[in-house]
Scaffold this motif. Structure first.
Motif, PDB file in Angstrom:
ATOM      1  N   UNK A 253       0.823  -1.201   0.000  1.00  0.00           N
ATOM      2  CA  UNK A 253       0.000   0.000   0.000  1.00  0.00           C
ATOM      3  C   UNK A 253       0.857   1.250   0.000  1.00  0.00           C
ATOM      4  N   UNK A 254       0.649   2.095  -1.004  1.00  0.00           N
ATOM      5  CA  UNK A 254       1.367   3.359  -1.129  1.00  0.00           C
ATOM      6  C   UNK A 254       0.390   4.516  -0.985  1.00  0.00           C
ATOM      7  N   UNK A 255       0.733   5.495  -0.154  1.00  0.00           N
ATOM      8  CA  UNK A 255      -0.077   6.698  -0.015  1.00  0.00           C
ATOM      9  C   UNK A 255       0.486   7.764  -0.949  1.00  0.00           C
ATOM     10  N   UNK A 256      -0.370   8.312  -1.815  1.00  0.00           N
ATOM     11  CA  UNK A 256       0.088   9.300  -2.790  1.00  0.00           C
ATOM     12  C   UNK A 256      -0.794  10.538  -2.752  1.00  0.00           C
ATOM     13  N   UNK A 257      -0.220  11.648  -3.162  1.00  0.00           N
ATOM     14  CA  UNK A 257      -0.948  12.911  -3.284  1.00  0.00           C
ATOM     15  C   UNK A 257      -1.186  13.169  -4.761  1.00  0.00           C
ATOM     16  N   UNK A 258      -2.460  13.255  -5.143  1.00  0.00           N
ATOM     17  CA  UNK A 258      -2.831  13.509  -6.538  1.00  0.00           C
ATOM     18  C   UNK A 258      -3.581  14.829  -6.585  1.00  0.00           C
ATOM     19  N   UNK A 259      -2.891  15.872  -6.970  1.00  0.00           N
ATOM     20  CA  UNK A 259      -3.505  17.209  -7.058  1.00  0.00           C
ATOM     21  C   UNK A 259      -4.208  17.604  -5.762  1.00  0.00           C
ATOM     22  N   UNK A 260      -3.559  17.343  -4.630  1.00  0.00           N
ATOM     23  CA  UNK A 260      -4.118  17.728  -3.340  1.00  0.00           C
ATOM     24  C   UNK A 260      -5.051  16.707  -2.725  1.00  0.00           C
ATOM     25  N   UNK A 261      -5.340  15.636  -3.438  1.00  0.00           N
ATOM     26  CA  UNK A 261      -6.182  14.552  -2.910  1.00  0.00           C
ATOM     27  C   UNK A 261      -5.313  13.368  -2.505  1.00  0.00           C
ATOM     28  N   UNK A 262      -5.568  12.843  -1.322  1.00  0.00           N
ATOM     29  CA  UNK A 262      -4.800  11.702  -0.826  1.00  0.00           C
ATOM     30  C   UNK A 262      -5.485  10.407  -1.222  1.00  0.00           C
ATOM     31  N   UNK A 263      -4.715   9.508  -1.810  1.00  0.00           N
ATOM     32  CA  UNK A 263      -5.240   8.205  -2.213  1.00  0.00           C
ATOM     33  C   UNK A 263      -4.284   7.115  -1.761  1.00  0.00           C
ATOM     34  N   UNK A 264      -4.858   5.943  -1.493  1.00  0.00           N
ATOM     35  CA  UNK A 264      -4.070   4.766  -1.161  1.00  0.00           C
ATOM     36  C   UNK A 264      -4.125   3.811  -2.343  1.00  0.00           C
ATOM     37  N   UNK A 265      -2.958   3.456  -2.852  1.00  0.00           N
ATOM     38  CA  UNK A 265      -2.864   2.574  -4.009  1.00  0.00           C
ATOM     39  C   UNK A 265      -2.290   1.236  -3.553  1.00  0.00           C
ATOM     40  N   UNK A 266      -2.989   0.156  -3.883  1.00  0.00           N
ATOM     41  CA  UNK A 266      -2.548  -1.175  -3.478  1.00  0.00           C
ATOM     42  C   UNK A 266      -2.093  -2.007  -4.657  1.00  0.00           C
ATOM     43  N   UNK A 267      -1.101  -2.869  -4.411  1.00  0.00           N
ATOM     44  CA  UNK A 267      -0.567  -3.758  -5.446  1.00  0.00           C
ATOM     45  C   UNK A 267      -0.449  -5.166  -4.884  1.00  0.00           C
ATOM     46  N   UNK A 268      -0.870  -6.142  -5.666  1.00  0.00           N
ATOM     47  CA  UNK A 268      -0.673  -7.533  -5.276  1.00  0.00           C
ATOM     48  C   UNK A 268      -0.798  -8.413  -6.511  1.00  0.00           C
ATOM     49  N   UNK A 269      -0.356  -9.646  -6.369  1.00  0.00           N
ATOM     50  CA  UNK A 269      -0.445 -10.617  -7.455  1.00  0.00           C
ATOM     51  C   UNK A 269      -1.222 -11.827  -6.953  1.00  0.00           C
ATOM     52  N   UNK A 270      -2.207 -12.252  -7.748  1.00  0.00           N
ATOM     53  CA  UNK A 270      -3.058 -13.380  -7.376  1.00  0.00           C
ATOM     54  C   UNK A 270      -3.169 -14.349  -8.541  1.00  0.00           C
ATOM     55  N   UNK A 271      -3.427 -15.597  -8.212  1.00  0.00           N
ATOM     56  CA  UNK A 271      -3.705 -16.588  -9.248  1.00  0.00           C
ATOM     57  C   UNK A 271      -5.210 -16.692  -9.451  1.00  0.00           C
ATOM     58  N   UNK A 272      -5.609 -16.928 -10.680  1.00  0.00           N
ATOM     59  CA  UNK A 272      -7.017 -17.177 -10.998  1.00  0.00           C
ATOM     60  C   UNK A 272      -7.264 -18.678 -11.011  1.00  0.00           C
ATOM     61  N   UNK A 273      -8.397 -19.099 -10.479  1.00  0.00           N
ATOM     62  CA  UNK A 273      -8.722 -20.521 -10.440  1.00  0.00           C
ATOM     63  C   UNK A 273      -9.139 -20.990 -11.827  1.00  0.00           C
ATOM     64  N   UNK A 274      -8.541 -22.045 -12.278  1.00  0.00           N
ATOM     65  CA  UNK A 274      -8.900 -22.612 -13.575  1.00  0.00           C
ATOM     66  C   UNK A 274     -10.279 -23.239 -13.491  1.00  0.00           C
ATOM     67  N   UNK A 275     -11.089 -23.037 -14.532  1.00  0.00           N
ATOM     68  CA  UNK A 275     -12.440 -23.609 -14.515  1.00  0.00           C
ATOM     69  C   UNK A 275     -12.819 -24.110 -15.901  1.00  0.00           C
TER      70      UNK A 275
END
Length: 408
Positions: A253-275
């Motif tokens: 989770x990264x906290x960033x300032x976008x034109x005066x607005x604070x946002x939390x950006x998340x990154x992760x990697x997941x596997x998709x279930x084969x069906x």
């Protein structure tokens, strides 16, 4: 009962989002709207961690009682676990103008007893009463002196040396290609899909573990027109996609300032279930996806699901990550890919690759990635920029859709 004066504790730092003041909750790692009760909770969290020396990792907030007792309603403001990761202390927070009554004490003691927590506390920011379960009396009794976390744990027989924290262990670089690393990533960590090309697996493991490794921090983004406030580390949460799926687990989770607005950006990697011929998912491959999420105030959503099997092109030890502009808007459907690309390149020309696609970065898989690597930071910055622009276009399309419905 301990008399505490939270007025001498400076107010938690506030962050602005669309003109609304918010606190960053260090426990849940979310932005929370500033209210009198939330101010008390954030100050009490500071009191618990600084005065009672309770580790942040041992604290949870807004915990549904039904997680412990199925069918029971209610929500616990603050829950502290002991060394053994079992409920130790339940805290009920009230706004400063709310008087603490016998009913308040009974409520928090009731929650603590349901969870089997030996300690219960209630506060409105002026007083802080801590109770301890007395087996001989079969009820909670007031504690006369403010204890530390260690004292709370040892009072019920827990020894810190028996519950030492486990340091995050990464796969050594020379073992990324091993069967053991592959099996662990696919069956235990769930970030490598069953059908992901084996040649791409070492890169995915390297990138996934880089995001989950708390020992290094992101320091900024080259070329970005937004600013990194802080790398907030790992938080556990869940985000849904347009198809009804859920990606639940750890997010960097990264906290960033976008034109005066604070946002939390998340990154992760997941596997998709084969069906195969699944009633909901139909037939799909077990791929590996890089997920980018965005939080602002109480809203949070997944902005980008990037299938690495498709959008990570590998040539020897170099991997180029790209995207073709595919995007869907809830209740509306898919947006033309060229429309997405045109919007993105108009507002961020540097994202345009030589092939006319979105260029998200190139990484050399010849070492263990870290969050301080310039190539990793460039990738994250580009992903954030792309995700933000996709959200802007989604908003525009929703507004156009609503206007058209009004006309019709």
């Amino acid at each position: 009962m301990f008399q505490i004066n939270l007025n001498v504790t400076k107010d938690p730092k506030t962050w602005s989002n669309d003109g609304v003041l918010c606190y960053f909750d260090p426990v849940s790692k979310r932005l929370r709207k500033k209210t009198p009760e939330e101010t008390v909770r954030q100050k009490i969290l500071y009191f618990l961690t600084q005065k009672m020396e309770i580790p942040t990792d041992a604290i949870s907030v807004e915990v549904p009682v039904c997680h412990f007792v199925p069918g029971k309603r209610g929500r616990i403001d603050i829950l502290v676990n002991g060394y053994d990761n079992l409920p130790l202390l339940v805290v009920e927070c009230k706004a400063p103008q709310i008087h603490i009554t016998i009913e308040t004490y009974e409520q928090v003691d009731y929650y603590a007893e349901l969870l089997g927590a030996p300690f219960a506390a209630v506060t409105n920011g002026h007083v802080f009463q801590l109770d301890y379960w007395d087996d001989s009396l079969q009820r909670y009794q007031e504690v006369s002196q403010l204890p530390s976390y260690h004292t709370l744990c040892t009072k019920i027989g827990l020894k810190s040396e028996d519950y030492l924290p486990v340091k995050y262990q990464r796969t050594p670089f020379d073992q990324l290609c091993s069967d053991q690393a592959y099996n662990n990533a696919q069956k235990n960590q769930y970030y490598v899909g069953q059908d992901t090309p084996r040649s791409l697996v070492p890169f995915i493991i390297n990138l996934a573990e880089c995001l989950l490794d708390p020992s290094t921090r992101c320091t900024g983004f080259p070329n970005a027109d937004f600013r990194l406030i802080a790398d907030q580390g790992i938080r556990y949460t869940a985000f849904g996609d347009a198809g009804g799926g859920t990606f639940s687990g750890p997010y960097r989770t990264l906290m960033v300032d976008v034109n005066g607005n604070t946002k939390l950006i998340g990154f992760s990697i997941f596997s998709l279930i084969k069906s195969t011929n699944d009633p909901h998912w139909g037939t799909r491959k077990g791929a590996s996806s890089l997920v980018v999420s965005i939080d602002d105030k109480e809203k949070h959503h997944m902005s980008l699901e990037l299938t690495l099997d498709t959008y990570a092109l590998q040539q020897r030890n170099e991997v180029r990550i790209w995207h073709g502009g595919r995007m869907a808007v809830s209740n509306i459907g898919s947006v033309k890919q060229q429309e997405v690309l045109d919007y993105v390149f108009t507002h961020a020309p540097y994202l345009k690759g030589a092939d006319g696609k979105v260029a998200l970065g190139t990484l050399k898989n010849d070492h263990l990635f870290t969050m301080s690597d310039s190539d990793i930071q460039d990738l994250l910055g580009r992903l954030i920029q792309y995700a933000l622009l996709r959200d802007e276009l989604r908003y525009i399309k929703k507004q156009q859709y609503m206007m058209q419905k009004i006309k019709d």
